[in-house]
Scaffold this motif. Structure first.
Motif, short mmCIF file in Angstrom:
data_model
loop_
_atom_site.label_atom_id
_atom_site.label_comp_id
_atom_site.label_asym_id
_atom_site.label_seq_id
_atom_site.Cartn_x
_atom_site.Cartn_y
_atom_site.Cartn_z
N MET A 170 4.79 -11.77 3.67
CA MET A 170 3.80 -12.66 3.08
C MET A 170 3.63 -12.42 1.58
O MET A 170 3.31 -13.33 0.83
CB MET A 170 2.45 -12.46 3.79
CG MET A 170 2.49 -12.74 5.28
SD MET A 170 3.13 -14.36 5.69
CE MET A 170 1.70 -15.38 5.29
N VAL A 199 12.83 -3.35 4.27
CA VAL A 199 12.56 -2.71 5.56
C VAL A 199 12.90 -3.63 6.73
O VAL A 199 13.18 -3.17 7.83
CB VAL A 199 11.08 -2.26 5.62
CG1 VAL A 199 10.15 -3.42 5.94
CG2 VAL A 199 10.85 -1.13 6.58
N ALA A 200 12.85 -4.93 6.49
CA ALA A 200 12.98 -5.87 7.61
C ALA A 200 14.41 -6.28 7.90
O ALA A 200 14.67 -6.92 8.91
CB ALA A 200 12.13 -7.11 7.34
N CYS A 207 7.14 -3.42 8.83
CA CYS A 207 6.75 -2.81 7.54
C CYS A 207 5.66 -1.77 7.73
O CYS A 207 5.51 -0.86 6.92
CB CYS A 207 6.31 -3.87 6.54
SG CYS A 207 4.67 -4.56 6.79
N GLY A 208 4.86 -1.91 8.80
CA GLY A 208 3.83 -0.92 9.09
C GLY A 208 2.56 -1.10 8.28
O GLY A 208 1.68 -0.25 8.30
N GLN A 209 2.45 -2.20 7.55
CA GLN A 209 1.27 -2.37 6.71
C GLN A 209 0.06 -2.91 7.47
O GLN A 209 -1.07 -2.63 7.11
CB GLN A 209 1.57 -3.26 5.50
CG GLN A 209 0.39 -3.36 4.54
CD GLN A 209 0.78 -3.52 3.07
OE1 GLN A 209 1.72 -2.91 2.62
NE2 GLN A 209 0.04 -4.32 2.35
N HIS A 230 -1.39 -6.56 5.61
CA HIS A 230 -0.29 -7.13 6.39
C HIS A 230 0.80 -7.41 5.41
O HIS A 230 0.55 -7.51 4.21
CB HIS A 230 -0.74 -8.44 7.05
CG HIS A 230 -1.06 -9.49 6.05
ND1 HIS A 230 -0.23 -10.51 5.73
CD2 HIS A 230 -2.14 -9.63 5.22
CE1 HIS A 230 -0.76 -11.25 4.78
NE2 HIS A 230 -1.92 -10.75 4.44
N ARG A 260 7.15 2.48 1.08
CA ARG A 260 8.04 2.29 2.22
C ARG A 260 7.95 0.89 2.84
O ARG A 260 8.68 0.59 3.78
CB ARG A 260 7.72 3.32 3.29
CG ARG A 260 6.30 3.21 3.83
CD ARG A 260 5.96 4.29 4.83
NE ARG A 260 6.72 4.16 6.05
CZ ARG A 260 6.99 5.16 6.88
NH1 ARG A 260 6.57 6.37 6.61
NH2 ARG A 260 7.67 4.97 7.97
N ARG A 261 7.03 0.06 2.37
CA ARG A 261 6.81 -1.21 3.06
C ARG A 261 7.61 -2.38 2.48
O ARG A 261 7.57 -3.47 3.03
CB ARG A 261 5.33 -1.60 2.99
CG ARG A 261 4.37 -0.46 3.27
CD ARG A 261 3.59 -0.66 4.51
NE ARG A 261 2.55 0.33 4.67
CZ ARG A 261 2.59 1.31 5.57
NH1 ARG A 261 3.62 1.41 6.39
NH2 ARG A 261 1.61 2.17 5.66
N ALA A 262 8.29 -2.18 1.35
CA ALA A 262 9.00 -3.28 0.69
C ALA A 262 9.89 -3.99 1.71
O ALA A 262 10.34 -3.39 2.69
CB ALA A 262 9.83 -2.74 -0.46
N HIS A 263 10.18 -5.26 1.46
CA HIS A 263 10.76 -6.08 2.52
C HIS A 263 12.21 -5.74 2.86
O HIS A 263 12.74 -6.25 3.85
CB HIS A 263 10.60 -7.57 2.20
CG HIS A 263 10.69 -8.44 3.41
ND1 HIS A 263 9.89 -8.27 4.52
CD2 HIS A 263 11.50 -9.47 3.73
CE1 HIS A 263 10.21 -9.16 5.45
NE2 HIS A 263 11.19 -9.90 4.98
N ASP A 284 0.82 -1.21 0.00
CA ASP A 284 0.00 0.00 0.00
C ASP A 284 0.86 1.26 0.00
O ASP A 284 0.36 2.35 -0.23
CB ASP A 284 -0.99 0.00 1.18
CG ASP A 284 -0.36 0.44 2.48
OD1 ASP A 284 0.80 0.06 2.74
OD2 ASP A 284 -1.02 1.17 3.24
#
Lengths: 635, 246
Positions: free
Chosen positions: A238, A72-73, B63-65, B56, A67-70, A64
């Motif tokens: 996921m 990040v982890a 990730c904050g999703q 998620h 900034r969420r691409a993995h 969404d």
């Protein structure tokens, strides 16, 4: 297979390339457009860098927000040979560590360039505001990671990936603000558009409206990450998937090193049937944590009740020179060996201990907390166990794919105009990646390589005819994509997409995981084919073609099922043990890998030859001019 | 454990949503909250029904999703965790759990529990960066930054952009999110140069997106998975006023 490695001595190749790369006049840049799929470190950094130069960029991600691409982890850090610690580091040493870490199955020139660009990345990130750890004098701090004997890993607590990604994301958002980047979040790539042999666009699906969109461009970059999620239980997010690269593969791009998948040694063990992921605990923990199992098999005592002389610190025992910092493939395999012989700990007897008691005694709890506080609290949140008081329980889990799309030195696939960056390509890590080199590679590909090699390609396309989205190639791709989506929705069988994913994952862990053998791989190929048939017969996707997580899963799984077969083919064809690829037939009596340089010193690049035809194997010989191929020993 | 669920279902952005009831008999304590929703979805698929859509991705809190309201609390009952880090051991056999999307005017619901947080992206686009072009930068150690400053900047930079602060705020204010970025960047010497412009532009965008004002209830800090401090908001106000006066 032409890797297009520039002439000259190793240390001058990249400078030579840059000096002679073609340029595009600033006035012409805004007429050229580039599609970037993926907004992780590689994708965001490439998109931002090319937009800064003045190209028109379309950026896509399934999440969404960009900034969420993995990326990040990633927790532990990013390598750079700054030699700030004055401990003997240099570009050459970093190059050597990486090529040795990859078990001499990567390209010298690429690996050297990775080390060469590493120092600039730290400069770049600091300029963007990445809050790396500092010493009390205000200078940058760093630490050690597995597989090396110097301290070259820069970090921002246990959230280095997040901080680097936010730097790249912010650079990207700045370019969105200038209007040079258009952002397409909640989109998945359905197909690559190839016209007259060149990549000219993509077909994408809007994951909210379900609309299928056509996007044309002068070049396409895939920076879509790795496919470790193929194992279902993994350290990945996921949504991580192979669909973009696999669909490009089916349009002619070669896949290389497909079965080289890193199983990370320090993850949380599986605790029950309903688990969806195995959380990674950063490798940096191995700087201060000691790994052990009970000396006695089937020892059911609480780890704290097992006295020192009844513990087997097996990494320190087997690999005294590197000890707990032995590379990932070796550490994971050593853990598996102990677990398989009945020394595992935990409820499912599937874990080993990672013990901080000695470090806490020597350095104090406060210092350990400052170094790893968030990892300890994450561990407690998930397991309910306080790791300051008792050892963590850890276990190996699928993590990183060294394999990916075959690319030449310029990161272009064998389809002109199609580039693959970051984990999506195969190039730098050989058969095993060293810790803290993945953030590095993703950033170096996007910030420092693509900004030279993509303009070089685009310079040759200035006079090419502009493709529009009414080209018949788009019609054909859209027709096929719609057919596939409708097919998923209309099977109406009894089994969920997750059922197939879990079944596939278990099968791969068993037969194409930490250890492989001929018989197992042949069985796996048969079982995967059966599973694939069952998938198209018994899949059940409910809901519609708009927001539908299950429909997304079905598309990814269809690709995973095909990719899994190639993984096993690749592992079967490589009759040697190298890096993460451990063929049980090829090992010493002590269980160490036997590599075969005479017959297998090449990259396996596979060409798709139609659904019912076997893949065609192309071999790119690996030539080593600067290093001597040695037995990779960490003893 | 047996768990009774009341979950918000909504077809589209425009559609009217409603709470629907579900019962799960075979929930275990070691399941994560999202694995529990996976289990529910498995049952819905078996029954031929559309699954509950929820956001998620990483499932490890970074990730904050992910993010839903659980019994009226953003990310559920535990302090400072994301929804994906919550486990069913936090609930009891027979509990009824209300699950709703994060609610705010600036976070429209897309379907069920999925929301549109692109307003966060647009606030960053307005100025949440240091204008350093990529590729060329001076030697990293040429600007020493004290350990304390780097750690403080990190504390603010740790924000994962989940939106729990907005969801929990009675005014749907994004003050914590915006101020965390402003503080992260203003603390560092590289970020000071654009400080005035940044704070003005980001706040203007925040207002344009329709987020409410901060009235200092400090509820945001309580729910924040990264424990971002409300002192960031004070810092933002100071930077904003300073920019106006000086």
């Amino acid at each position: 297979m032409d890797a297009k490695i520039p002439a000259g001595p190793l240390s001058e190749k990249w400078s030579n390339y840059k000096s002679h790369a073609r340029l595009v006049n600033p006035a012409n840049r805004k007429k050229m457009s580039v599609i970037v799929v993926g907004t992780g470190l590689a994708g965001a950094s490439a998109a931002a860098s090319l937009a800064e130069q003045g190209y028109k960029i379309k950026s896509f991600c399934f999440q969404d927000a960009a900034r969420r691409a993995h990326s990040v982890a990633a927790q532990g850090g990013v390598n750079a040979c700054k030699n700030y610690k004055n401990d003997g580091d240099s570009i050459y040493r970093m190059f050597y560590d990486t090529i040795k870490g990859g078990d001499f199955r990567s390209r010298e020139a690429n690996v050297y360039r990775l080390a060469e660009c590493s120092a600039s990345l730290i400069d770049q990130s600091v300029a963007q505001g990445v809050p790396f750890a500092r010493e009390y004098g205000g200078y940058l701090n760093n630490r050690s990671f597995g597989g090396v004997q110097v301290s070259r890993t820069f970090y921002a607590r246990g959230q280095t990936g997040q901080q680097l990604l936010l730097g790249a994301y912010q650079a990207l958002m700045r370019q969105v603000n200038t209007g040079r980047v258009s952002l397409h979040t909640r989109h998945e790539m359905l197909d690559l558009i190839v016209i007259d042999g060149k990549a000219k666009g993509i077909l994408a699906r809007n994951l909210e409206t379900g609309e299928i969109e056509r996007h044309a461009a002068d070049a396409v970059i895939l920076a879509t990450g790795g496919y470790g999620k193929i194992y279902y239980l993994s350290t990945l997010a996921m949504g991580c998937n192979a669909s973009a690269i696999w669909r490009a593969h089916k349009k002619g791009a070669y896949m290389a090193g497909v079965s080289w998948i890193q199983i990370h040694p320090t993850c949380l063990p599986q605790s029950g049937e309903h688990q969806s992921k195995l959380t990674l605990m950063s490798e940096s923990l191995r700087n201060d944590g000691r790994i052990w199992v009970p000396l006695k098999a089937d020892d059911n005592r609480n780890p704290n009740d097992i006295p020192e002389n009844e513990r087997d610190y097996y990494l320190e025992r087997r690999y005294p020179a590197f000890g707990n910092l032995a590379p990932r493939d070796i550490s994971s395999r050593a853990a598996k060996e102990r677990i398989d012989t009945g020394h595992g700990v935990g409820v499912m007897k599937n874990a080993v201990c990672l013990d901080f008691s000695k470090a806490i005694k020597e350095q104090g709890e406060k210092v350990i907390e400052e170094k790893y506080g968030n990892l300890f609290s994450m561990y407690e949140k998930i397991t309910g166990i306080n790791a300051y008081k008792q050892p963590m329980l850890i276990s190996p889990a699928a993590h990183f794919t060294m394999g990916g799309l075959w690319v030449d030195y310029t990161l272009m696939t064998n389809i002109p105009g199609l580039f693959a960056l970051g984990e999506a390509n195969f190039s730098d890590h050989g058969a095993n990646r060293l810790g803290a080199n993945s953030l590095l590679q993703a950033c170096v590909d996007g910030y420092f390589i693509a900004p030279y090699t993509i303009p070089d390609y685009l310079a040759g396309e200035l006079k090419a005819e502009k493709i529009t989205t009414d080209h018949p190639a788009f019609d054909e791709a859209e027709k096929k994509a719609k057919q596939q989506l409708n097919n998923f929705l209309s099977v109406k069988g009894k089994l969920s997409a997750d059922y197939f994913h879990k079944t596939l994952g278990k099968l791969l862990y068993d037969k194409c995981g930490l250890a492989r053998n001929k018989k197992g791989l042949e069985e796996a190929i048969e079982e995967i084919r059966n599973l694939q048939q069952q998938f198209y017969r018994e899949l059940n996707i409910t809901g519609d073609d708009k927001v539908n997580t299950e429909l997304e899963k079905a598309g990814r799984l269809a690709d995973y099922l095909e990719l899994a077969e190639l993984m096993c083919e690749d592992a079967l064809s490589r009759e040697e043990s190298c890096g993460a690829h451990f063929r049980e037939e090829f090992q010493t009596p002590e269980g160490e890998a036997i590599r075969n340089d005479k017959d297998f010193c090449y990259v396996s690049a596979w060409e798709w030859n139609g659904a019912d035809q076997p893949h065609i194997l192309h071999k790119e010989p690996l030539l080593f001019e600067s290093v001597e191929l040695t037995v990779r020993s960490y003893k | 454990m047996k768990i009774f669920l009341k979950i918000w279902r909504q077809e589209t952005r425009e559609a009217k949503g409603e709470m629907k009831n579900y019962v799960l008999d075979d929930v275990t304590e070691d399941m994560s909250f999202l694995s529990m929703l996976d289990l529910l979805n498995e049952k819905l698929i078996a029954a031929g029904e559309r699954v509950v859509e929820f956001d998620h991705d990483c499932r490890e809190g970074i990730c904050g999703q992910c993010g839903v309201m659980i019994n009226g609390q953003a990310h559920g009952p535990l302090p400072h965790v994301t929804t994906c880090q919550l486990h069913m051991r936090s609930f009891n056999n027979g509990d009824t759990i209300y699950v709703e999307p994060f609610r705010a005017k600036s976070f429209p619901v897309i379907r069920d529990l999925k929301i549109d947080r692109s307003s966060f992206d647009r606030m960053i686009q307005a100025g949440g960066y240091i204008s350093a072009s990529t590729g060329q930068a001076p030697e990293a150690n040429s600007i020493p930054i004290s350990h304390k400053t780097a750690e403080a900047a990190f504390d603010s930079a740790a924000c994962i952009g989940c939106g729990a602060c907005v969801a929990t705020c009675k005014n749907s204010s994004a003050a914590l999110f915006v101020s965390a970025k402003i503080t992260h960047l203003v603390l560092l010497p590289q970020g000071k140069i654009e400080a005035d412009e940044r704070v003005r532009k980001m706040i203007a965008q925040m207002n344009e997106e329709g987020f409410g004002h901060c009235s200092n209830t400090e509820a945001c800090e309580v729910e924040c998975p990264q424990q971002i401090s409300v002192l960031n908001i004070a810092r933002m106000n100071w930077e904003f006023n300073k920019g106006g006066f000086l």
